[in-house]
Scaffold this motif. Sequence first.
Motif, PDB file in Angstrom:
ATOM      1  N   LEU A   3       0.243 -17.248  32.396  1.00 41.73           N
ATOM      2  CA  LEU A   3       0.851 -18.744  32.525  1.00 41.73           C
ATOM      3  C   LEU A   3      -0.271 -19.406  31.308  1.00 41.73           C
ATOM      4  O   LEU A   3      -1.068 -19.119  30.946  1.00 41.73           O
ATOM      5  N   PRO A   4       0.613 -20.539  30.881  1.00 40.50           N
ATOM      6  CA  PRO A   4      -0.129 -21.304  29.515  1.00 40.50           C
ATOM      7  C   PRO A   4      -1.268 -22.044  30.148  1.00 40.50           C
ATOM      8  O   PRO A   4      -1.395 -22.104  31.241  1.00 40.50           O
ATOM      9  N   ALA A   5      -2.185 -21.861  29.257  1.00 43.59           N
ATOM     10  CA  ALA A   5      -3.660 -22.866  29.737  1.00 43.59           C
ATOM     11  C   ALA A   5      -3.292 -24.334  30.073  1.00 43.59           C
ATOM     12  O   ALA A   5      -2.514 -24.852  29.551  1.00 43.59           O
ATOM     13  N   PRO A   6      -3.965 -24.787  31.150  1.00 44.67           N
ATOM     14  CA  PRO A   6      -3.749 -25.987  31.519  1.00 44.67           C
ATOM     15  C   PRO A   6      -3.877 -27.112  30.417  1.00 44.67           C
ATOM     16  O   PRO A   6      -5.036 -26.939  29.681  1.00 44.67           O
ATOM     17  N   VAL A   7      -3.281 -28.115  30.253  1.00 52.49           N
ATOM     18  CA  VAL A   7      -3.571 -29.290  29.401  1.00 52.49           C
ATOM     19  C   VAL A   7      -4.438 -30.167  30.137  1.00 52.49           C
ATOM     20  O   VAL A   7      -4.170 -30.709  31.151  1.00 52.49           O
ATOM     21  N   HIS A   8      -5.539 -30.754  29.737  1.00 55.39           N
ATOM     22  CA  HIS A   8      -6.318 -31.640  30.338  1.00 55.39           C
ATOM     23  C   HIS A   8      -6.059 -33.043  29.371  1.00 55.39           C
ATOM     24  O   HIS A   8      -6.476 -33.185  28.317  1.00 55.39           O
ATOM     25  N   THR A   9      -5.442 -33.787  30.217  1.00 51.86           N
ATOM     26  CA  THR A   9      -5.332 -35.468  29.797  1.00 51.86           C
ATOM     27  C   THR A   9      -6.261 -36.196  30.376  1.00 51.86           C
ATOM     28  O   THR A   9      -6.417 -36.239  31.471  1.00 51.86           O
ATOM     29  N   PRO A  10      -6.959 -36.990  29.625  1.00 54.80           N
ATOM     30  CA  PRO A  10      -7.898 -37.860  30.220  1.00 54.80           C
ATOM     31  C   PRO A  10      -7.249 -38.848  31.206  1.00 54.80           C
ATOM     32  O   PRO A  10      -6.049 -39.428  30.679  1.00 54.80           O
ATOM     33  N   ALA A  11      -7.701 -39.480  32.031  1.00 48.04           N
ATOM     34  CA  ALA A  11      -7.255 -40.229  33.042  1.00 48.04           C
ATOM     35  C   ALA A  11      -6.742 -41.661  32.488  1.00 48.04           C
ATOM     36  O   ALA A  11      -5.725 -42.503  32.521  1.00 48.04           O
ATOM     37  N   SER A  12      -7.611 -41.870  31.386  1.00 50.18           N
ATOM     38  CA  SER A  12      -7.292 -43.128  30.721  1.00 50.18           C
ATOM     39  C   SER A  12      -5.983 -43.190  29.915  1.00 50.18           C
ATOM     40  O   SER A  12      -5.307 -44.187  29.514  1.00 50.18           O
ATOM     41  N   ALA A  13      -5.530 -41.913  29.479  1.00 46.92           N
ATOM     42  CA  ALA A  13      -4.372 -41.769  28.730  1.00 46.92           C
ATOM     43  C   ALA A  13      -3.364 -41.899  29.685  1.00 46.92           C
ATOM     44  O   ALA A  13      -1.990 -42.345  29.237  1.00 46.92           O
ATOM     45  N   VAL A  14      -3.221 -41.454  30.742  1.00 50.59           N
ATOM     46  CA  VAL A  14      -2.273 -41.432  31.903  1.00 50.59           C
ATOM     47  C   VAL A  14      -2.528 -42.658  32.453  1.00 50.59           C
ATOM     48  O   VAL A  14      -1.111 -43.401  32.709  1.00 50.59           O
ATOM     49  N   PHE A  15      -3.455 -43.449  32.837  1.00 50.05           N
ATOM     50  CA  PHE A  15      -3.466 -44.662  33.619  1.00 50.05           C
ATOM     51  C   PHE A  15      -4.606 -45.587  32.601  1.00 50.05           C
ATOM     52  O   PHE A  15      -5.599 -45.946  32.891  1.00 50.05           O
ATOM     53  N   PRO A  16      -3.668 -46.174  31.573  1.00 45.85           N
ATOM     54  CA  PRO A  16      -4.457 -46.820  30.698  1.00 45.85           C
ATOM     55  C   PRO A  16      -5.377 -48.134  31.430  1.00 45.85           C
ATOM     56  O   PRO A  16      -6.145 -48.567  30.975  1.00 45.85           O
ATOM     57  N   SER A  17      -4.912 -48.723  32.370  1.00 48.91           N
ATOM     58  CA  SER A  17      -5.242 -49.668  33.075  1.00 48.91           C
ATOM     59  C   SER A  17      -6.527 -49.388  34.017  1.00 48.91           C
ATOM     60  O   SER A  17      -7.106 -50.221  34.594  1.00 48.91           O
ATOM     61  N   ALA A  18      -6.590 -48.088  33.959  1.00 44.33           N
ATOM     62  CA  ALA A  18      -7.598 -47.460  34.974  1.00 44.33           C
ATOM     63  C   ALA A  18      -9.175 -47.967  34.616  1.00 44.33           C
ATOM     64  O   ALA A  18     -10.250 -47.944  35.281  1.00 44.33           O
ATOM     65  N   GLY A  19      -9.198 -48.205  33.254  1.00 49.21           N
ATOM     66  CA  GLY A  19     -10.423 -48.673  32.775  1.00 49.21           C
ATOM     67  C   GLY A  19     -11.618 -47.358  32.530  1.00 49.21           C
ATOM     68  O   GLY A  19     -11.054 -46.391  32.762  1.00 49.21           O
ATOM     69  N   PRO A  20     -12.753 -47.891  32.211  1.00 49.50           N
ATOM     70  CA  PRO A  20     -13.533 -46.605  32.042  1.00 49.50           C
ATOM     71  C   PRO A  20     -13.921 -46.013  33.388  1.00 49.50           C
ATOM     72  O   PRO A  20     -14.239 -46.683  34.373  1.00 49.50           O
ATOM     73  N   SER A  21     -14.529 -44.735  33.444  1.00 51.94           N
ATOM     74  CA  SER A  21     -14.910 -44.183  34.474  1.00 51.94           C
ATOM     75  C   SER A  21     -16.274 -44.598  34.747  1.00 51.94           C
ATOM     76  O   SER A  21     -17.020 -44.883  33.960  1.00 51.94           O
ATOM     77  N   SER A  22     -16.818 -44.115  35.940  1.00 48.76           N
ATOM     78  CA  SER A  22     -18.324 -44.279  36.162  1.00 48.76           C
ATOM     79  C   SER A  22     -19.205 -43.357  35.338  1.00 48.76           C
ATOM     80  O   SER A  22     -20.063 -43.896  34.904  1.00 48.76           O
ATOM     81  N   ALA A  23     -18.464 -42.221  34.914  1.00 48.79           N
ATOM     82  CA  ALA A  23     -19.438 -41.305  34.231  1.00 48.79           C
ATOM     83  C   ALA A  23     -19.347 -42.147  32.407  1.00 48.79           C
ATOM     84  O   ALA A  23     -20.514 -41.950  31.819  1.00 48.79           O
ATOM     85  N   GLN A  24     -18.255 -42.608  32.173  1.00 48.25           N
ATOM     86  CA  GLN A  24     -18.272 -43.435  30.813  1.00 48.25           C
ATOM     87  C   GLN A  24     -19.097 -44.730  30.840  1.00 48.25           C
ATOM     88  O   GLN A  24     -19.900 -44.836  29.780  1.00 48.25           O
ATOM     89  N   LEU A  25     -19.049 -45.282  32.081  1.00 49.22           N
ATOM     90  CA  LEU A  25     -20.359 -46.493  32.150  1.00 49.22           C
ATOM     91  C   LEU A  25     -21.637 -45.978  31.915  1.00 49.22           C
ATOM     92  O   LEU A  25     -22.333 -46.793  31.196  1.00 49.22           O
ATOM     93  N   LEU A  26     -21.686 -44.944  32.706  1.00 42.29           N
ATOM     94  CA  LEU A  26     -23.081 -44.499  32.463  1.00 42.29           C
ATOM     95  C   LEU A  26     -23.681 -44.025  31.098  1.00 42.29           C
ATOM     96  O   LEU A  26     -24.617 -44.148  30.672  1.00 42.29           O
TER      97      LEU A  26
END
Length: 181
Positions: A3-26
Amino acid sequence: MSLPAPVHTPASAVFPSAGPSSAQLLDFVRNIASDADLVASLPLDPEGRTWVRLDGPGGSEAWLIGWPPGTGTGWHDHGGSRGAFATASGGLTEQSLAVRLPTEGWKTLELAEGVDRERQLRPGQGRAFGEHHVHQVLNESTREHAISVHAYYPPLPLMRRYSRTGAVLRLEQVEVPEEWQ
């Protein structure tokens, strides 16, 4: 067949209105807490907390806060916002509850045993938290100011303030941004 390697897309690219994650805020609050010039620019008051609002990442709300000796926030939540904070100087104690409280329809709750958590945060140390976090932050020093950086997303819509006697937590007040800005 492989199988091809999974592609990891940041949540902010998929859900631009989601805002920064708790980890990004930290990451943000730790970075700001390490800015010695900015931290030193905060005026400190010997009697009460002082604060300056900062621009946080991705539309978040951020604050640089000075804590005189012996001050604290009291028990509160952040009205459904996720967040993070880091100590820039001095030391802070965070007491929190490892339980999800209902957001409406109650005035008094009896907490189960074992829900209390406490952590000490020295300069450079921080912590992220989710939308349902209830805590209080204290400068337990008798001599030294503490300074910290806090960020919230979405910007705080309200804060619920609680009193606590033993295992009983009581909703005391709901504050809106106009009351603290």
